[in-house]
Design a protein around this motif. Sequence first.
Motif, mmCIF file in Angstrom:
data_model
loop_
_atom_site.group_PDB
_atom_site.id
_atom_site.type_symbol
_atom_site.label_atom_id
_atom_site.label_comp_id
_atom_site.label_asym_id
_atom_site.label_seq_id
_atom_site.Cartn_x
_atom_site.Cartn_y
_atom_site.Cartn_z
ATOM 1 N N PHE A 159 0.864 -1.170 0.000
ATOM 2 C CA PHE A 159 0.000 0.000 0.000
ATOM 3 C C PHE A 159 0.901 1.220 0.000
ATOM 4 N N THR A 160 0.828 2.026 -1.040
ATOM 5 C CA THR A 160 1.821 3.083 -1.213
ATOM 6 C C THR A 160 1.269 4.495 -1.019
ATOM 7 N N LYS A 161 -0.017 4.643 -0.743
ATOM 8 C CA LYS A 161 -0.542 5.982 -0.502
ATOM 9 C C LYS A 161 0.110 6.563 0.750
ATOM 10 N N PRO A 162 0.260 7.899 0.806
ATOM 11 C CA PRO A 162 0.875 8.502 1.998
ATOM 12 C C PRO A 162 0.037 8.252 3.241
ATOM 13 N N LEU A 163 0.648 7.649 4.248
ATOM 14 C CA LEU A 163 -0.082 7.267 5.459
ATOM 15 C C LEU A 163 0.253 8.164 6.641
ATOM 16 N N LEU A 164 1.413 8.807 6.620
ATOM 17 C CA LEU A 164 1.840 9.599 7.769
ATOM 18 C C LEU A 164 1.458 11.064 7.580
ATOM 19 N N GLN A 165 0.158 11.308 7.492
ATOM 20 C CA GLN A 165 -0.398 12.645 7.391
ATOM 21 C C GLN A 165 -1.514 12.789 8.416
ATOM 22 N N MET A 166 -1.667 13.989 8.961
ATOM 23 C CA MET A 166 -2.651 14.195 10.011
ATOM 24 C C MET A 166 -4.045 13.762 9.580
ATOM 25 N N GLU A 167 -4.413 14.051 8.334
ATOM 26 C CA GLU A 167 -5.762 13.714 7.882
ATOM 27 C C GLU A 167 -5.965 12.218 7.692
ATOM 28 N N LYS A 168 -4.866 11.438 7.714
ATOM 29 C CA LYS A 168 -4.971 9.993 7.568
ATOM 30 C C LYS A 168 -5.029 9.270 8.912
ATOM 31 N N LEU A 169 -4.865 10.008 10.008
ATOM 32 C CA LEU A 169 -4.748 9.403 11.326
ATOM 33 C C LEU A 169 -5.844 9.906 12.255
ATOM 34 N N ILE A 198 3.024 -6.244 7.730
ATOM 35 C CA ILE A 198 3.055 -4.872 8.231
ATOM 36 C C ILE A 198 4.501 -4.561 8.595
ATOM 37 N N GLU A 199 5.052 -3.537 7.984
ATOM 38 C CA GLU A 199 6.445 -3.175 8.257
ATOM 39 C C GLU A 199 6.516 -1.703 8.647
ATOM 40 N N PHE A 200 7.340 -1.395 9.632
ATOM 41 C CA PHE A 200 7.467 -0.013 10.097
ATOM 42 C C PHE A 200 8.753 0.148 10.894
ATOM 43 N N ASP A 201 9.157 1.407 11.077
ATOM 44 C CA ASP A 201 10.273 1.737 11.959
ATOM 45 C C ASP A 201 9.701 2.333 13.241
ATOM 46 N N VAL A 202 10.318 2.027 14.365
ATOM 47 C CA VAL A 202 9.804 2.501 15.649
ATOM 48 C C VAL A 202 10.971 2.868 16.560
ATOM 49 N N ARG A 203 10.715 3.825 17.454
ATOM 50 C CA ARG A 203 11.732 4.236 18.415
ATOM 51 C C ARG A 203 11.083 4.455 19.779
ATOM 52 N N GLY A 204 11.630 3.779 20.782
ATOM 53 C CA GLY A 204 11.204 3.978 22.163
ATOM 54 C C GLY A 204 12.339 4.593 22.956
ATOM 55 N N LYS A 205 12.476 4.180 24.232
ATOM 56 C CA LYS A 205 13.555 4.715 25.055
ATOM 57 C C LYS A 205 13.885 3.732 26.172
ATOM 58 N N ASP A 240 7.816 6.924 18.686
ATOM 59 C CA ASP A 240 7.954 7.478 17.340
ATOM 60 C C ASP A 240 7.798 6.359 16.313
ATOM 61 N N PHE A 241 7.107 6.675 15.204
ATOM 62 C CA PHE A 241 6.805 5.680 14.176
ATOM 63 C C PHE A 241 7.028 6.279 12.795
ATOM 64 N N ALA A 242 7.602 5.479 11.896
ATOM 65 C CA ALA A 242 7.892 5.969 10.547
ATOM 66 C C ALA A 242 7.870 4.817 9.546
ATOM 67 N N ASN A 243 7.835 5.188 8.259
ATOM 68 C CA ASN A 243 8.023 4.256 7.138
ATOM 69 C C ASN A 243 7.081 3.048 7.186
ATOM 70 N N LEU A 244 5.817 3.319 7.453
ATOM 71 C CA LEU A 244 4.837 2.233 7.476
ATOM 72 C C LEU A 244 4.572 1.728 6.062
ATOM 73 N N LYS A 245 4.663 0.405 5.907
ATOM 74 C CA LYS A 245 4.363 -0.245 4.626
ATOM 75 C C LYS A 245 3.431 -1.436 4.912
ATOM 76 N N ILE A 246 2.367 -1.534 4.159
ATOM 77 C CA ILE A 246 1.398 -2.608 4.354
ATOM 78 C C ILE A 246 1.260 -3.385 3.060
ATOM 79 N N THR A 247 1.490 -4.683 3.128
ATOM 80 C CA THR A 247 1.338 -5.556 1.970
ATOM 81 C C THR A 247 0.195 -6.517 2.242
ATOM 82 N N PHE A 248 -0.790 -6.484 1.358
ATOM 83 C CA PHE A 248 -1.976 -7.325 1.540
ATOM 84 C C PHE A 248 -1.811 -8.655 0.822
ATOM 85 N N ASN A 249 -2.244 -9.744 1.453
ATOM 86 C CA ASN A 249 -2.255 -11.030 0.791
ATOM 87 C C ASN A 249 -3.430 -11.171 -0.154
ATOM 88 N N LYS A 250 -4.463 -10.400 0.126
ATOM 89 C CA LYS A 250 -5.631 -10.456 -0.770
ATOM 90 C C LYS A 250 -6.435 -9.199 -0.598
#
Length: 218
Positions: free
Chosen positions: A25-35, A77-84, A208-218
Amino acid sequence: MIKIKLTLTLLAMFYLMVELYGQQFTKPLLQMEKLESIRREFVILKDGKGNTYVHVKGQPNAGVVWIKDILFETGTIEFDVRGKDVLQESFVGIAFHGTNDTTYQALYFRPFNFRAKDPIRKKHAVQYISLPDNDWPYLREEFPDIYEASMPTVIDPNDWFNVKIVVTKDTINTFVNSLQTSVLTVKSLHKASSGKIGFWTGNDSDGDFANLKITFNK
């Protein structure tokens, strides 16, 4: 000639459908209107290189920042994450198959346990839950060492790391960074059904979360 053109058109459409199967899924996901979120405040930020990420603010109890208009059943579901590395103040992960803020599956991390010298704490570094019936206290008590595991000590608890979660109808496999072996493999405790995906943080935990990529099986 018309029949030949029609046949070629149908073949082209067929191959296009095959190509699209399993695409990300390649549409921009990290936008305020998408969350959207009820239990969490969040902002969109950029790092020094101009890369966009979502910062979720710490608040009482667990909460999810949901991604609008996406329903996910099986796939990756793939993403980058940062905690502490602060004890009991960093619980970060992803929720999926969500119905609402209290019904979903989630896979999350406790970065403050990544390099813990206490072996008990260390094996509580990555956690699977399925709410509302299978939260971590119940799973830890009834199924010790099944739904949580340790993380490789090479993972910096204060830095970004990559997560890839492969979800099938029956199992959930979790990979981090370039490691080829799953850090946690579990059987799903939730009947596989289409549901929402969102960024998850635990009690009083920011993340913190970044670079979310979602691949659907169907």
